[in-house]
Design an enzyme around this catalytic site. Structure first.
Site, PDB file in Angstrom:
ATOM      1  N   HIS A  19       1.102  -1.330   0.168  1.00  0.00           N
ATOM      2  CA  HIS A  19      -0.279  -0.106   0.306  1.00  0.00           C
ATOM      3  C   HIS A  19       1.107   1.327   0.037  1.00  0.00           C
ATOM      4  O   HIS A  19       0.345   2.506  -0.667  1.00  0.00           O
ATOM      5  CB  HIS A  19      -1.157   0.126   1.121  1.00  0.00           C
ATOM      6  CG  HIS A  19      -2.042  -0.690   1.008  1.00  0.00           C
ATOM      7  ND1 HIS A  19      -2.106  -1.762   2.506  1.00  0.00           N
ATOM      8  CD2 HIS A  19      -3.218  -1.524   0.671  1.00  0.00           C
ATOM      9  CE1 HIS A  19      -2.836  -2.701   2.082  1.00  0.00           C
ATOM     10  NE2 HIS A  19      -3.698  -2.204   1.231  1.00  0.00           N
ATOM     11  N   LYS A  43     -16.683  -7.225   5.101  1.00  0.00           N
ATOM     12  CA  LYS A  43     -15.775  -8.324   5.272  1.00  0.00           C
ATOM     13  C   LYS A  43     -15.904  -8.804   6.728  1.00  0.00           C
ATOM     14  O   LYS A  43     -15.340  -9.833   6.963  1.00  0.00           O
ATOM     15  CB  LYS A  43     -14.805  -7.234   4.865  1.00  0.00           C
ATOM     16  CG  LYS A  43     -14.098  -7.181   3.673  1.00  0.00           C
ATOM     17  CD  LYS A  43     -12.433  -6.984   4.026  1.00  0.00           C
ATOM     18  CE  LYS A  43     -12.341  -7.050   2.200  1.00  0.00           C
ATOM     19  NZ  LYS A  43     -10.865  -6.586   1.561  1.00  0.00           N
ATOM     20  N   ARG A  93      -1.663  -6.137  -8.652  1.00  0.00           N
ATOM     21  CA  ARG A  93      -0.088  -6.893  -8.235  1.00  0.00           C
ATOM     22  C   ARG A  93      -0.251  -8.388  -9.223  1.00  0.00           C
ATOM     23  O   ARG A  93       0.316  -8.227  -9.578  1.00  0.00           O
ATOM     24  CB  ARG A  93      -0.443  -7.780  -6.828  1.00  0.00           C
ATOM     25  CG  ARG A  93      -0.163  -7.275  -5.565  1.00  0.00           C
ATOM     26  CD  ARG A  93      -1.058  -6.992  -4.539  1.00  0.00           C
ATOM     27  NE  ARG A  93      -2.540  -7.454  -4.604  1.00  0.00           N
ATOM     28  CZ  ARG A  93      -3.649  -7.949  -3.951  1.00  0.00           C
ATOM     29  NH1 ARG A  93      -2.472  -8.496  -2.470  1.00  0.00           N
ATOM     30  NH2 ARG A  93      -4.744  -8.446  -3.888  1.00  0.00           N
ATOM     31  N   SER A 131      -2.797  -7.660   2.576  1.00  0.00           N
ATOM     32  CA  SER A 131      -3.348  -7.270   4.164  1.00  0.00           C
ATOM     33  C   SER A 131      -3.384  -8.720   5.088  1.00  0.00           C
ATOM     34  O   SER A 131      -3.466  -8.920   6.214  1.00  0.00           O
ATOM     35  CB  SER A 131      -4.089  -6.565   4.505  1.00  0.00           C
ATOM     36  OG  SER A 131      -3.700  -5.389   4.054  1.00  0.00           O
TER      37      SER A 131
HETATM   38  O1  PNS Z   1      -8.797  -3.253   0.360  1.00  0.00           O
HETATM   39  P1  PNS Z   1     -10.179  -3.309  -0.315  1.00  0.00           P
HETATM   40  O2  PNS Z   1     -10.578  -4.580   0.685  1.00  0.00           O
HETATM   41  O3  PNS Z   1      -9.558  -4.550  -2.026  1.00  0.00           O
HETATM   42  O4  PNS Z   1     -10.967  -2.562  -0.801  1.00  0.00           O
HETATM   43  C1  PNS Z   1     -12.130  -2.505  -1.930  1.00  0.00           C
HETATM   44  C2  PNS Z   1     -13.192  -1.123  -1.616  1.00  0.00           C
HETATM   45  C3  PNS Z   1     -13.183  -0.998  -0.574  1.00  0.00           C
HETATM   46  C4  PNS Z   1     -12.406  -0.112  -2.160  1.00  0.00           C
HETATM   47  C5  PNS Z   1     -14.441  -1.481  -2.398  1.00  0.00           C
HETATM   48  O5  PNS Z   1     -14.826  -2.842  -1.679  1.00  0.00           O
HETATM   49  C6  PNS Z   1     -14.768  -0.088  -2.430  1.00  0.00           C
HETATM   50  O6  PNS Z   1     -15.050   0.592  -2.922  1.00  0.00           O
HETATM   51  N1  PNS Z   1     -16.117  -0.317  -1.459  1.00  0.00           N
HETATM   52  C7  PNS Z   1     -17.102   1.359  -1.005  1.00  0.00           C
HETATM   53  C8  PNS Z   1     -18.867   0.773  -1.709  1.00  0.00           C
HETATM   54  C9  PNS Z   1     -18.668   0.767  -3.244  1.00  0.00           C
HETATM   55  O7  PNS Z   1     -18.705   1.610  -3.668  1.00  0.00           O
HETATM   56  N2  PNS Z   1     -19.051  -0.636  -3.472  1.00  0.00           N
HETATM   57  C10 PNS Z   1     -19.179  -0.555  -5.280  1.00  0.00           C
HETATM   58  C11 PNS Z   1     -18.493  -0.730  -5.709  1.00  0.00           C
HETATM   59  S1  PNS Z   1     -18.249  -1.367  -7.804  1.00  0.00           S
END
Ligand code: PNS
Length: 173
Positions: A19, A43, A93, A131
């Site tokens: 990150h 999660k 990645r 993570s």
């Molecule tokens: O670190 P992560 O868990 O890969 O992050 C995922 C994240 C937080 C970027 C994604 O779950 C997100 O954007 N959540 C906010 C809710 C949202 O907008 N969902 C629609 C996505 S198309």
């Protein structure tokens, strides 16, 4: 000149060197970079609270003037508009990340065409780092050197030891 404000969203539970690599790259490319910790209800239980995740990110990015740390709830694209952001930064990645990232980027673009997703690759040594894997290695007592900053490593170990004591009444060696 365009003023590009980018949001780097994620769970950051905890922040890893991967990150941080991406945050450094993003801070060079964008005028302003907001690292946004998502309240991710899907999660389940997290290792660290939002406040703790934010504290670690703030400490690890304090030398970067154009980087700030925030939290958000709800749709990412709505948060982007509220912040006046025109880009979302995501790290890719390996090929395995691509399918989910493509789906998210295209869905976000459909909901909000003013926000563009930008993908960046972290340094090769972080291409297998996440993570989730950091939490798993820590729980099993493996080495975290090079995966997370020392301050984060100490906090991960302390948290896992504390959880072990409350679950079993015994100290980890
Ligand atoms: O670190 P992560 O868990 O890969 O992050 C995922 C994240 C937080 C970027 C994604 O779950 C997100 O954007 N959540 C906010 C809710 C949202 O907008 N969902 C629609 C996505 S198309």
């Amino acid at each position: 000149m365009k003023n590009i404000v980018a949001i780097y969203p994620g769970s950051f539970d905890p922040v890893t060197n991967g990150h941080l690599d991406l945050i450094h790259r993003g801070s060079k490319l964008f005028d302003k970079l907001i690292v946004a910790i998502a309240v991710n209800l899907d999660k389940g239980e997290t290792l660290f609270t939002m406040k703790e995740r934010k504290e670690m990110l703030v400490a690890m990015t304090e030398e970067l003037d154009n980087v700030s740390i925030d939290t958000f709830e709800g749709l990412l694209v709505s948060y982007c508009i509220r912040q006046g952001a025109n880009a979302v930064l995501r790290g890719i990645r390996a090929i395995s990340d691509y399918e989910f990232e493509l789906q998210m980027a295209l869905m976000n673009r459909k909901m909000e065409p003013r926000v563009e997703t930008v993908f960046m690759m972290p340094a090769e040594q972080y291409s297998y780092l996440s993570s989730r894997i950091v939490r798993e290695i820590a729980k099993l007592g493996g080495p975290l050197t090079g995966l997370v900053p020392k301050m984060v490593e100490d906090r991960v170990r302390e948290r896992i030891a504390r959880r072990h004591i409350s679950a079993t009444g015994k100290h980890l060696l």
